[in-house]
Scaffold this motif. Sequence first.
Motif, mmCIF file in Angstrom:
data_model
loop_
_atom_site.group_PDB
_atom_site.id
_atom_site.type_symbol
_atom_site.label_atom_id
_atom_site.label_comp_id
_atom_site.label_asym_id
_atom_site.label_seq_id
_atom_site.Cartn_x
_atom_site.Cartn_y
_atom_site.Cartn_z
ATOM 1 N N UNK A 1 -35.822 -50.276 -76.651
ATOM 2 C CA UNK A 1 -36.614 -50.657 -75.474
ATOM 3 C C UNK A 1 -36.029 -50.041 -74.208
ATOM 4 N N UNK A 2 -34.709 -50.071 -74.087
ATOM 5 C CA UNK A 2 -34.058 -49.481 -72.916
ATOM 6 C C UNK A 2 -34.381 -47.995 -72.834
ATOM 7 N N UNK A 3 -34.295 -47.294 -73.944
ATOM 8 C CA UNK A 3 -34.592 -45.855 -73.943
ATOM 9 C C UNK A 3 -36.041 -45.583 -73.554
ATOM 10 N N UNK A 4 -36.959 -46.374 -74.074
ATOM 11 C CA UNK A 4 -38.369 -46.194 -73.713
ATOM 12 C C UNK A 4 -38.589 -46.451 -72.225
ATOM 13 N N UNK A 5 -37.997 -47.524 -71.708
ATOM 14 C CA UNK A 5 -38.142 -47.809 -70.277
ATOM 15 C C UNK A 5 -37.468 -46.750 -69.414
ATOM 16 N N UNK A 6 -36.381 -46.155 -69.891
ATOM 17 C CA UNK A 6 -35.761 -45.053 -69.142
ATOM 18 C C UNK A 6 -36.754 -43.896 -68.993
ATOM 19 N N UNK A 7 -37.406 -43.558 -70.086
ATOM 20 C CA UNK A 7 -38.373 -42.460 -70.052
ATOM 21 C C UNK A 7 -39.542 -42.793 -69.132
ATOM 22 N N UNK B 1 -34.487 -54.966 -69.117
ATOM 23 C CA UNK B 1 -34.058 -54.592 -70.465
ATOM 24 C C UNK B 1 -32.561 -54.330 -70.510
ATOM 25 N N UNK B 2 -32.029 -53.720 -69.458
ATOM 26 C CA UNK B 2 -30.583 -53.501 -69.388
ATOM 27 C C UNK B 2 -29.830 -54.831 -69.325
ATOM 28 N N UNK B 3 -30.373 -55.796 -68.603
ATOM 29 C CA UNK B 3 -29.765 -57.117 -68.538
ATOM 30 C C UNK B 3 -29.721 -57.749 -69.926
ATOM 31 N N UNK B 4 -30.828 -57.659 -70.644
ATOM 32 C CA UNK B 4 -30.889 -58.193 -72.005
ATOM 33 C C UNK B 4 -29.884 -57.487 -72.915
ATOM 34 N N UNK B 5 -29.812 -56.170 -72.800
ATOM 35 C CA UNK B 5 -28.883 -55.401 -73.618
ATOM 36 C C UNK B 5 -27.441 -55.796 -73.313
ATOM 37 N N UNK B 6 -27.124 -55.960 -72.049
ATOM 38 C CA UNK B 6 -25.779 -56.379 -71.673
ATOM 39 C C UNK B 6 -25.413 -57.730 -72.266
ATOM 40 N N UNK C 1 -20.939 -53.904 -72.478
ATOM 41 C CA UNK C 1 -21.796 -54.857 -71.770
ATOM 42 C C UNK C 1 -21.615 -54.732 -70.264
ATOM 43 N N UNK C 2 -20.375 -54.603 -69.825
ATOM 44 C CA UNK C 2 -20.096 -54.480 -68.396
ATOM 45 C C UNK C 2 -20.754 -53.243 -67.814
ATOM 46 N N UNK C 3 -20.665 -52.118 -68.494
ATOM 47 C CA UNK C 3 -21.287 -50.882 -68.001
ATOM 48 C C UNK C 3 -22.793 -51.033 -67.874
ATOM 49 N N UNK C 4 -23.399 -51.646 -68.879
ATOM 50 C CA UNK C 4 -24.860 -51.821 -68.878
ATOM 51 C C UNK C 4 -25.282 -52.768 -67.755
ATOM 52 N N UNK C 5 -24.542 -53.861 -67.598
ATOM 53 C CA UNK C 5 -24.882 -54.827 -66.541
ATOM 54 C C UNK C 5 -24.690 -54.206 -65.162
#
Length: 78
Positions: free
Chosen positions: A14-20, A36-41, A53-57
Amino acid sequence: MGRREEALTATQEAVELYRQLAAQHPQAFLPDLASSLTNLGAMLSELGRREEALQVIQEAVELYRQLAVQHPQAFLPN
């Protein structure tokens, strides 16, 4: 349901799709990318992958800061 690795994979997709999408239409999709990044973190943190997680957040926070500058009433609460 205990299928954390599958959930992580789906969230990463999902993160990759939203990046695009955000690259093509930032006004429409940057909020979804930040969410989506928040969820991934959160998922990475639950799996004990705290450095990732820290990098993503941090990326999510930066996006929310940009959004708050552009649309304060909508994004300052976040």
